[in-house]
Scaffold this active site. Structure first.
Site, short mmCIF file in Angstrom:
data_model
loop_
_atom_site.label_atom_id
_atom_site.label_comp_id
_atom_site.label_asym_id
_atom_site.label_seq_id
_atom_site.Cartn_x
_atom_site.Cartn_y
_atom_site.Cartn_z
N LYS A 13 1.01 -1.13 -0.19
CA LYS A 13 0.01 0.02 0.12
C LYS A 13 0.85 1.23 -0.01
CE LYS A 13 -3.61 -2.77 2.11
NZ LYS A 13 -4.86 -2.74 2.74
N HIS A 101 -8.64 -2.83 -6.28
CA HIS A 101 -8.58 -3.15 -4.79
C HIS A 101 -9.51 -2.21 -4.17
CE1 HIS A 101 -7.08 -2.81 -0.86
NE2 HIS A 101 -6.47 -3.90 -1.05
N GLU A 173 -11.40 -10.13 -1.24
CA GLU A 173 -10.99 -9.25 -0.05
C GLU A 173 -12.26 -8.54 0.66
OE1 GLU A 173 -6.49 -8.22 -0.03
OE2 GLU A 173 -7.78 -6.64 -0.84
N GLY A 179 -7.40 -4.70 7.08
CA GLY A 179 -6.88 -3.91 8.17
C GLY A 179 -7.63 -3.54 9.16
#
Ligand code: 13P
Length: 260
Positions: A13, A101, A173, A179
């Site tokens: 990232k 993403h 995802e 996270g």
């Protein structure tokens, strides 16, 4: 399990400048030389500005890992201030590109249409695309997540020629696991992995490859890979330290060594 080699990608990232990136790759490379990871394809998806130096060290030290980018623009060149093209990435030996993403979709207004155009640009350039799909928490709670990811697949793959399918990997995802420190359970991953493979086979993918991302770390990787029939991982936070990323690689390698 896919016929293709399992894949573990570290998505840095917007972390690590090129000096920090070099240190990380150097440390990872040493760990991998000391005890090689034999069954797993290893990719580091570094920030654009790190790619040149990371590429050089991977090349000169002959580390067995490939380079990935976290995003790319779908256009070939021209007036797109601040953007990067597939040909620029190819010049740096970037073989893998993350497409769509959730952080791009949610925070940078990447629409389904742009995701489809980007996917097409990547595979036409001869690079491997990692198409990211996944639902947010409210969609999971309303039990419509299968329809949701099916729609994401459909819009991304709808116009793509079948001859490119071998260049597409799908990463499941779920946004609620990214996270957050709360990974999807092995059962949840298994359900989605087999659902996505089935959907891909129905679209004539011969060996669909489905990986999982969302709070994968050194502690949960072995259980996840052992119990969920996943083809690898897309790792965020835990890819920023050589030891934790290597532990994930080891967990996958050990698991696939047994499965083979
Ligand atoms: P974390 O592993 O930090 O949850 O990030 C997952 C991810 O978004 C990888 O692309």
């Amino acid at each position: 399990m896919s016929a293709r080699r399992p894949l573990v990608i570290g998505n840095w990232k917007m972390n690590l400048d090129y000096v920090e990136g070099l240190h990380l790759v150097q440390q990872l490379g040493v760990l991998m030389k000391n005890r090689p990871v034999e069954h797993v394809e290893v990719v580091v998806a570094a920030p654009f500005v790190d790619l040149r130096s990371v590429s050089s060290i991977v090349d000169s030290e002959r580390f067995s890992m490939s380079l990935g980018a976290q995003h790319v623009n779908a256009n070939e060149n021209g007036a797109h201030t601040g953007e990067i093209s597939t040909s620029m990435l190819k010049r740096l030996n970037v073989e893998w590109v993350l497409v769509g993403h959730s952080e791009r979709r949610v925070h940078y207004a990447m629409s389904d249409e742009i995701v489809a155009q980007t996917l097409s640009a990547v595979v036409r350039a001869g690079q491997h695309a990692v198409l990211c799909v996944g639902e947010e928490r409210s969609i999971r709670e309303s039990n419509t997540y299968c329809q949701y990811v099916t729609a994401q697949l459909e819009s991304a793959l709808g116009g793509l020629d079948e001859k490119f399918y071998n260049f597409v990997t799908v990463a499941y995802e779920p946004l609620w696991a990214i996270g957050t420190g709360v990974n999807a359970s092995p059962e949840q991953v298994r359900e989605m992995t087999s659902f996505l493979r089935k959907e891909l086979r129905a679209r004539s993918f011969t060996s669909p490859q489905v990986i999982y991302g969302g709070s994968v770390n050194a502690e949960n990787a072995a259980t996840l890979v052992g119990e969920s029939d996943v083809d690898g991982f897309l790792v965020g936070g835990a890819s920023l330290k050589a030891e934790s990323f290597y532990a994930i690689l080891r967990a996958c390698d050990d698991c696939y060594a047994v499965k083979r």
